[in-house]
Design a protein around this motif. Sequence first.
Motif, mmCIF file in Angstrom:
data_model
loop_
_atom_site.group_PDB
_atom_site.id
_atom_site.type_symbol
_atom_site.label_atom_id
_atom_site.label_comp_id
_atom_site.label_asym_id
_atom_site.label_seq_id
_atom_site.Cartn_x
_atom_site.Cartn_y
_atom_site.Cartn_z
ATOM 1 N N ASP A 60 -3.186 -2.983 9.078
ATOM 2 C CA ASP A 60 -2.430 -1.744 9.269
ATOM 3 C C ASP A 60 -1.448 -1.897 10.444
ATOM 4 O O ASP A 60 -1.421 -1.077 11.364
ATOM 5 C CB ASP A 60 -3.383 -0.565 9.505
ATOM 6 C CG ASP A 60 -3.239 0.504 8.429
ATOM 7 O OD1 ASP A 60 -3.265 0.145 7.241
ATOM 8 O OD2 ASP A 60 -3.098 1.686 8.768
ATOM 9 N N TYR B 245 -4.389 -3.162 4.485
ATOM 10 C CA TYR B 245 -4.009 -1.763 4.707
ATOM 11 C C TYR B 245 -5.126 -0.839 4.230
ATOM 12 O O TYR B 245 -5.810 -1.137 3.246
ATOM 13 C CB TYR B 245 -2.739 -1.411 3.921
ATOM 14 C CG TYR B 245 -1.481 -2.094 4.409
ATOM 15 C CD1 TYR B 245 -0.714 -1.546 5.430
ATOM 16 C CD2 TYR B 245 -1.062 -3.301 3.842
ATOM 17 C CE1 TYR B 245 0.442 -2.175 5.873
ATOM 18 C CE2 TYR B 245 0.094 -3.936 4.277
ATOM 19 C CZ TYR B 245 0.837 -3.371 5.299
ATOM 20 O OH TYR B 245 1.982 -3.990 5.742
ATOM 21 N N SER C 194 -6.077 2.440 2.272
ATOM 22 C CA SER C 194 -5.395 3.164 1.190
ATOM 23 C C SER C 194 -5.017 4.590 1.602
ATOM 24 O O SER C 194 -4.120 5.189 1.021
ATOM 25 C CB SER C 194 -6.281 3.198 -0.061
ATOM 26 O OG SER C 194 -7.451 3.970 0.175
ATOM 27 N N SER D 205 1.944 0.736 3.058
ATOM 28 C CA SER D 205 1.599 -0.627 2.643
ATOM 29 C C SER D 205 2.737 -1.320 1.893
ATOM 30 O O SER D 205 2.702 -2.541 1.713
ATOM 31 C CB SER D 205 0.347 -0.605 1.755
ATOM 32 O OG SER D 205 0.584 0.149 0.583
ATOM 33 N N GLY E 127 4.197 -4.429 3.343
ATOM 34 C CA GLY E 127 3.543 -5.708 3.078
ATOM 35 C C GLY E 127 4.201 -6.442 1.925
ATOM 36 O O GLY E 127 4.390 -7.663 1.966
ATOM 37 N N VAL F 175 -1.327 -9.179 0.283
ATOM 38 C CA VAL F 175 -1.554 -7.790 0.691
ATOM 39 C C VAL F 175 -2.838 -7.309 0.044
ATOM 40 O O VAL F 175 -3.022 -7.469 -1.167
ATOM 41 C CB VAL F 175 -0.377 -6.881 0.271
ATOM 42 C CG1 VAL F 175 -0.715 -5.410 0.525
ATOM 43 C CG2 VAL F 175 0.893 -7.255 1.015
ATOM 44 N N LEU G 209 -5.384 -3.889 -0.211
ATOM 45 C CA LEU G 209 -5.573 -2.469 0.067
ATOM 46 C C LEU G 209 -7.073 -2.196 0.116
ATOM 47 O O LEU G 209 -7.796 -2.549 -0.830
ATOM 48 C CB LEU G 209 -4.916 -1.643 -1.044
ATOM 49 C CG LEU G 209 -4.323 -0.291 -0.665
ATOM 50 C CD1 LEU G 209 -3.233 -0.465 0.396
ATOM 51 C CD2 LEU G 209 -3.762 0.406 -1.895
#
Length: 356
Positions: A174, A301, A303, A309, A312, A326, A328
Amino acid sequence: MYTGGPTSGNWSWWPSWRPTSMSLLKSAEAKILACIQNNVWSRFVTLPNQNRIWTLKVTNKTALKYKDQAAQTPLVMIHGFGGGVGLWIRNLDALSHSRPVYVFDLLGFGRSSRPSFPSDSSLAEEQFVSSIEQWRQSLGLERMILLGHSLGGYLATSYTIQYPERVSHLILVDAWGFPERPQPQLQESGDQGSQLKRVSPPRWVKALASVFSLFNPLAVIRAAGPWGPGLVNRFRPDFKRKFEDLFEDDTMTQYIYHCNAQSPSGEVGFKAMSESLGWAKRPMVQRVNLLPPSTPVSMLYGSLSWVDSSTGHTVIQIRGKSPTSVTLIEDASHHVYADQPEEFNRVVESICNTVD
């Protein structure tokens, strides 16, 4: 008790009525770190300029029997704005299972030294990054897996650009400060032709932002005096909830309070690097092309986070064929590592295992 100092600006004369001190921060932290099951080595690492970086090294208790852990690339984790080593309490035991884990309080935060920072964004960033490099040199770490959360992700990326030979894998959780601030957009407006339409927050938000721009980001906690701890509890009840199975009381919010009620220093550095409403003056997306093509980058990241995100995926495009991913993490907000610790630990450990 007086907790003003040379870095507290015009308010250094103010007779402090804040119920805080470095010893209270130390006590709050000790209560948190008592939860760690593995071996903990903790000390101040003194840099050449005499600034001190508060550091923990966590190793598996069984590693004494097995020499192999010493050969593993260490994982180094950098906390975000206003944080400290205590926030990693849900991650340290799990992640130190197969390799040493180092965490430290960034210069200007937590229990580390609180020097003055320049108001120039690039100079402030350089002061953070050079302190990380001097810390690494002092500990004799040759290579590391570098993980940064939020502001820590921004600084970890800047560090990797400058010292690429030291980083085996860059993990960004993040990360703050990557996207560029949205520019005015062109919009057709009838027969008037193309007009500039500015993407603009409501007037009250701008008014508040202009007032707060005069202060350091966490000034309100210090200005609240004896009401400061209650203020943290009121505005960040999520911190108590995230750790409620470990602590039934206000241990975590007390820790957050004591981390941020001291004289501002890292805050000043962060303010120099950021524009109003939290954009970076020097967005990292403009510089990720400077990362070595061979350095793997994993971006995590939450969600439910306020951090977008999609940045990314922009980084994936910029880096082309370079190894970039990436991930999530579902049902996690900005503090991914505390919201979904088991999933976070699983993802980070599997990334580390690709290194060695």
